[in-house]
Design an enzyme around this catalytic site. Structure first.
Site, PDB file in Angstrom:
ATOM      1  N   GLY A 512       0.785  -1.228   0.000  1.00 22.49           N
ATOM      2  CA  GLY A 512       0.000   0.000   0.000  1.00 22.49           C
ATOM      3  C   GLY A 512       0.814   1.272   0.000  1.00 22.49           C
ATOM      4  N   ALA A 513       1.683   1.429   0.995  1.00 20.21           N
ATOM      5  CA  ALA A 513       2.362   2.718   1.170  1.00 20.21           C
ATOM      6  C   ALA A 513       3.235   3.050  -0.032  1.00 20.21           C
ATOM      7  CB  ALA A 513       3.196   2.693   2.448  1.00 20.21           C
ATOM      8  N   LEU A 618       9.011   6.382   5.077  1.00 19.41           N
ATOM      9  CA  LEU A 618       8.333   7.628   4.715  1.00 19.41           C
ATOM     10  C   LEU A 618       7.953   8.439   5.950  1.00 19.41           C
ATOM     11  CD1 LEU A 618       6.072   6.097   1.926  1.00 19.41           C
ATOM     12  CD2 LEU A 618       8.273   7.258   1.643  1.00 19.41           C
ATOM     13  N   ASN A 619       7.582   7.726   6.998  1.00 22.01           N
ATOM     14  CA  ASN A 619       7.251   8.384   8.264  1.00 22.01           C
ATOM     15  C   ASN A 619       7.654   7.424   9.380  1.00 22.01           C
ATOM     16  OD1 ASN A 619       5.871   9.029  10.697  1.00 22.01           O
ATOM     17  ND2 ASN A 619       4.339  10.199   9.569  1.00 22.01           N
ATOM     18  N   GLU A 693       3.931  -5.660   7.054  1.00 21.67           N
ATOM     19  CA  GLU A 693       3.961  -7.083   7.384  1.00 21.67           C
ATOM     20  C   GLU A 693       5.348  -7.577   7.765  1.00 21.67           C
ATOM     21  OE1 GLU A 693       2.155  -8.154   3.713  1.00 21.67           O
ATOM     22  OE2 GLU A 693       0.286  -8.736   4.677  1.00 21.67           O
TER      23      GLU A 693
HETATM   24 MO1  MOS Z   1      -2.806  -8.337   3.949  1.00 18.45          MO
HETATM   25  S1  MOS Z   1      -2.893 -10.244   4.634  1.00 18.45           S
HETATM   26  O1  MOS Z   1      -2.677  -8.539   2.251  1.00 18.45           O
HETATM   27  O2  MOS Z   1      -4.094  -7.460   4.470  1.00 18.45           O
END
Ligand code: MOS
Length: 733
Positions: A512-513, A618-619, A693
């Site tokens: 995501g980030a 980033l933070n 993760e």
């Molecule tokens: Mo993660 S297990 O792809 O929210």
């Protein structure tokens, strides 16, 4: 913009004026004052809403023979009772589709079999209890150990065969041949799955709690047979997901169907006990590790067979995948097999693959170190490799600082104080142990778009489908945009989690980030070009600082540029061949000190340290919080988390937070996180990598290795509850 060549030249992010600074979360005040609304809490947007209650199947497999809803329909406040007999037709074809009440067949426990809508939640729930269902129960298999050998190879996790594993292992002077097991686990996020739906004419609006807007959008539109533009999916805040909310279940679909029929908004939440069986979970694994080394502890044979199960068509828990990358060793045999099981569907949870793979691999490495008589930190350093061990030197790591993590961590943690002899350190009633483990998490990237809009006040608005599941997305995307345009953070407004915004990576797999920031980077680059053009300066010469665009002697405030009308640019980051050319992963070394009660076998963590290398941070504050969460979950995986399979009913019997144990504050002492300086120019323009993760990957093994060091008891069956530790601790009192 396509990211297909390394970000070697300096770019605006390298200024590091705002990015890399530990800003507080910009949505924090809203959350702590109750003004950040979660899906179930939108009232004004969904006036006159009614409440739906999902009734789940009480058998794991079979079919509904009869269903009598008369009493339920007559119950107070009831507006609608939906079953497979009257549910609208839905489409099952799309990858993310999730049809509900589609027929009499039951494929898992707690599958939706009826849906009751009433004026209040209590009325709907009470009426659901009045539905009389007769089932014909089918046979099912719920025991992984029993079916593991019938498992098939898995396409996403092909066998890795290098050299001659069998003879190398047979002749290795030092070896371990051990089997570890990890149980089914549940995400147990704080906010339950919940959705509220209304129809604006022929357009459906669903507010839901979901990590991946474009998957949910495709799934809801696909299931209802609607074009995507006729569906809007919103998920502004998410109270944790951990993988469960990558997908959609009964709540958004049934809310949408009922809202259409009743012409009123419908709210649906899954209850906590339903979530443990209706939604997905992390599947159990059985992992057979065979590691062979020379007498100095250098690996010569790396064997890892990972077995898991799932429903037909389900995905595998790829527990052996990290073993392909973490250590060298010329002879390798790494295989994943998946058998058919009829438990509730398994799926992604908190670093799927690595999180449980490392629980096994990193303990087997500890066992190997002891047999070789080599310190476990040193053994890991000796087996470091800077390229993909399967593909060879032509596929180097984009960046890899595992050795630095191990060395730095050992020094900070005081590793030299550890006694290598198990059960040899005592503090009153406590046997004290220290453990170490390495962590690796694949660095995934996903195409990600954003829109950047500059207004006449000189303020910037960022819009993207990216979500914030409690991770800090609002803040870091604001920081990236502020850095790009030379604005202070409070002049940037970040809007997330709405399918009307440009499609984005979403929150999953630690992509995501980095990915969403790259999307914001691309949109801001496009906007910078627009601004430079309007200011009449060459965009290559333009500098964006202090709220102005500057070139030579010229400096134009951004507000002035947009005075006659706001300026908007949309772009998307896509990722090319660098993900293939380079092995990309983040790395960590985890250290744990704990005490085991000599009389009861109770484990208490005393302190932990994770040293992480995950590209540009980033933070550091939000990244650190991610790792603290991951470490807490790693402790949970090591010591308490387990979904217990009820073999009679084919479901998980401990289905609430009283019986599915996760760590609480009292279980978690001071945890420390250190990030090493690293820039990964093959990962994105941000030179960042996924971090969330990584926090969990390897942590549980460090705990288990510390338990062994404390007691001399090696438990290979997670979680390490005291009933497994104590019987092997004779005469310690
Ligand atoms: Mo993660 S297990 O792809 O929210």
């Amino acid at each position: 913009m396509d990211f297909s060549t390394p970000a070697t030249a300096p770019n605006p992010i390298d200024r590091g004026r705002i990015v890399t600074k530990p800003f507080d979360r910009i949505e924090g005040p809203l959350k702590v004052s109750g003004r950040a609304h979660y899906a179930y809490e939108f009232h004004e947007e969904f006036p006159n809403a009614v409440y739906g209650f999902v009734l789940g199947a009480s058998i794991p497999r079979g079919k509904i023979v009869s269903i009598d809803v008369k009493q339920a329909e007559a119950a107070p406040g009831v507006l609608l009772v939906m079953t497979h007999l009257n549910a609208p037709k839905q489409d099952a074809e799309g990858k993310h589709n999730a049809p509900q009440l589609a027929g009499p067949e039951i494929e898992q426990a707690e599958q939706a079999v009826a849906f009751v809508v009433a004026e209040s939640f209590e009325q709907a729930r009470a009426a659901a209890k009045l539905i009389d269902i007769r089932y014909e129960r089918g046979a099912g298999e719920f025991d992984l150990a029993k079916v593991k050998d019938s498992g098939d190879p898995v396409e996403e996790a092909p066998d890795s065969k290098v050299g001659d594993f069998d003879s190398a292992f047979a002749s290795a002077p030092v070896k371990v041949d051990v089997t570890y097991t990890t149980p089914d686990q549940s995400h147990a996020m704080m906010e339950p799955h919940a959705s509220v739906a209304r129809w604006d004419g022929d357009r459906l609006v669903v507010y839901t709690s979901n990590q991946m807007i474009h998957w949910a959008h495709a799934g809801i539109a696909g299931t209802l047979g609607l074009p995507k533009e006729k569906v809007r999916v919103v998920s502004h805040y998410i109270g944790g997901g951990f993988g469960s909310k990558l997908f959609i279940y009964a709540d958004p679909i049934l809310a949408a169907l009922a809202a259409r029929e009743l012409r009123r908004p419908v709210k649906v939440t899954l209850t906590r006990p339903q979530i443990f069986n209706h939604t997905n979970h992390r599947p159990a694994t059985i992992q057979h590790l065979r590691l062979g080394a020379d007498k100095d502890g250098k690996l010569v044979a790396v064997g890892h067979d990972a077995y898991c199960g799932n429903q037909e068509g389900g995905e595998a828990e790829n527990a052996a995948d990290q073993t392909k990358l973490l250590y060298g060793g010329e002879n390798r045999l790494i295989r994943t097999r998946m058998a058919e099981l009829h438990l509730p569907k398994g799926g992604a949870m908190r670093a799927p693959g690595e999180a449980v793979g490392l629980l096994a691999l990193e303990c087997a490495i500890d066992e190997l170190a002891e047999k070789a008589g080599v310190d476990p930190v040193e053994l890991r350093i000796r087996n470091d490799i800077q390229y993909d061990p399967e593909k060879g030197p032509d596929r180097p790591f984009s960046s890899r600082k595992l050795v630095e993590c191990l060395r730095d961590g050992a020094r900070r943690f005081g590793w030299e104080k550890r006694s290598a002899k198990p059960a040899s350190t005592r503090d009153g009633q406590w046997l004290i142990g220290m453990g170490v483990a390495a962590g690796i998490r694949n660095n995934l990237v996903m195409p990600s778009g954003a829109r950047a809009t500059l207004d006449g006040k000189g303020e910037l608005t960022i819009e993207t489908q990216m979500t914030d599941i409690g991770t800090g997305s609002y803040t870091i995307l604001g920081q990236v945009a502020a850095e790009m345009l030379g604005l202070p953070l409070d002049k940037v407004h970040v809007k997330l989690g709405d399918s009307d915004f440009p499609e984005s990576a979403g929150s999953g797999g630690s992509w995501g980030a980095n990915s969403a920031s790259a999307g914001v980077y691309a949109a801001c680059m496009a906007l910078r070009n627009e601004i430079a053009r309007k200011a009449g300066v060459n965009s290559d010469d333009a500098e964006f600082a202090d709220g102005a665009v500057k070139a030579g002697q010229r400096s134009v405030p951004l507000g002035e540029i947009a005075r006659s009308g706001s300026l908007s640019a949309t772009d998307k980051a896509s990722f090319g061949k660098l993900t293939k050319q380079f092995a990309q992963a983040s790395f960590a070394a985890h250290f744990c000190e704990l005490g085991v009660d000599a009389a009861s076998g109770e484990v208490r963590i005393r302190r932990m340290l994770s040293v992480c290398a995950a590209g540009r941070i980033l933070n550091p504050k939000t990244a650190r919080s991610q790792c603290l969460g991951g470490m807490t979950m790693g402790i949970g995986a090591a010591l308490m988390e387990e979904q217990v399979v009820d073999q009679r009913f084919g479901k998980f019997i401990n289905h609430d937070l009283a019986e599915y144990q996760v760590p609480v504050h009292a279980d978690i002492p001071a945890l420390d996180v250190v990030f090493l300086d690293e820039l990964d120019d093959k990962s994105s323009w941000l030179k960042a990598k996924g971090v969330g993760e990584l926090g969990i990957c390897g942590v549980g093994a460090a705990v288990a290795n510390a338990v062994y060091n404390a007691t001399g008891v090696r438990v290979r069956d997670y979680p390490l509850t005291l009933d497994k530790i104590l019987p092997a601790m004779p005469g310690t009192i």
